[in-house]
Design a protein around this motif. Structure first.
Motif, PDB file in Angstrom:
ATOM      1  N   GLY A  23      -1.922  -6.824   1.805  1.00  0.00           N
ATOM      2  CA  GLY A  23      -2.468  -5.756   1.076  1.00  0.00           C
ATOM      3  C   GLY A  23      -3.275  -6.075  -0.115  1.00  0.00           C
ATOM      4  N   ARG A  24      -3.774  -4.919  -1.026  1.00  0.00           N
ATOM      5  CA  ARG A  24      -4.604  -5.432  -2.019  1.00  0.00           C
ATOM      6  C   ARG A  24      -4.088  -5.216  -3.573  1.00  0.00           C
ATOM      7  NH1 ARG A  24      -8.358  -8.398  -1.559  1.00  0.00           N
ATOM      8  NH2 ARG A  24      -9.227  -7.593  -3.372  1.00  0.00           N
ATOM      9  N   GLU A  25      -2.758  -5.303  -3.334  1.00  0.00           N
ATOM     10  CA  GLU A  25      -2.045  -5.116  -4.974  1.00  0.00           C
ATOM     11  C   GLU A  25      -2.340  -6.323  -5.730  1.00  0.00           C
ATOM     12  OE1 GLU A  25       0.082  -4.748  -2.086  1.00  0.00           O
ATOM     13  OE2 GLU A  25      -0.250  -2.852  -1.933  1.00  0.00           O
ATOM     14  N   LYS A  26      -2.200  -6.235  -7.012  1.00  0.00           N
ATOM     15  CA  LYS A  26      -2.158  -7.447  -7.828  1.00  0.00           C
ATOM     16  C   LYS A  26      -1.387  -8.553  -7.319  1.00  0.00           C
ATOM     17  CE  LYS A  26      -2.125  -8.864 -12.678  1.00  0.00           C
ATOM     18  NZ  LYS A  26      -2.157  -8.511 -14.108  1.00  0.00           N
ATOM     19  N   SER A  27      -1.558  -9.860  -7.558  1.00  0.00           N
ATOM     20  CA  SER A  27      -0.877 -10.800  -6.794  1.00  0.00           C
ATOM     21  C   SER A  27      -1.019 -12.145  -7.345  1.00  0.00           C
ATOM     22  CB  SER A  27      -0.949 -10.741  -5.321  1.00  0.00           C
ATOM     23  OG  SER A  27      -0.349 -11.814  -4.709  1.00  0.00           O
ATOM     24  N   HIS A  28      -0.071 -12.993  -7.313  1.00  0.00           N
ATOM     25  CA  HIS A  28      -0.473 -14.502  -7.376  1.00  0.00           C
ATOM     26  C   HIS A  28      -1.020 -15.281  -6.302  1.00  0.00           C
ATOM     27  CE1 HIS A  28       1.483 -14.772 -11.325  1.00  0.00           C
ATOM     28  NE2 HIS A  28       2.594 -14.028 -10.870  1.00  0.00           N
ATOM     29  N   ASP A  81       5.324  -7.887  -0.378  1.00  0.00           N
ATOM     30  CA  ASP A  81       5.967  -7.353  -1.283  1.00  0.00           C
ATOM     31  C   ASP A  81       6.102  -8.189  -2.701  1.00  0.00           C
ATOM     32  OD1 ASP A  81       8.392  -8.539  -1.415  1.00  0.00           O
ATOM     33  OD2 ASP A  81       9.113  -7.146   0.051  1.00  0.00           O
ATOM     34  N   THR A  82       6.859  -7.328  -3.723  1.00  0.00           N
ATOM     35  CA  THR A  82       7.030  -8.096  -5.059  1.00  0.00           C
ATOM     36  C   THR A  82       7.782  -9.371  -5.096  1.00  0.00           C
ATOM     37  OG1 THR A  82       8.624  -6.471  -5.655  1.00  0.00           O
ATOM     38  CG2 THR A  82       6.304  -6.093  -6.327  1.00  0.00           C
TER      39      THR A  82
END
Length: 68
Positions: free
Chosen positions: A32-37, A8-9
């Motif tokens: 997951g595939r969310e935008k991430s560092h 998560d964020t």
């Protein structure tokens, strides 16, 4: 070596800081595939469990080989 896995964020700050480290091996993995560092992604929790099982088996085999 640091392996950081998060979903998560709230994990993004950790990923960002670890990606900047040059004094150690770091592997940041986003579930997951969310935008991430994070540099790496794993589809879901079930795949995280499989990854960790395989990773620990591999590390254990390398450790045993270095001791004998």
């Amino acid at each position: 070596m640091v392996v950081a896995i998060g979903d998560d964020t709230t994990d993004e700050d950790m990923f960002a800081v670890l990606q900047e480290r040059t004094d150690m091996e770091t592997y940041c993995i986003k579930v997951g595939r969310e935008k991430s560092h994070a540099r790496y992604f794993i589809k879901d929790q079930a795949n995280v469990n499989r990854f960790l099982e395989n990773f620990l088996t591999s590390v254990g085999q390398k450790y045993e080989a270095s001791v004998t």
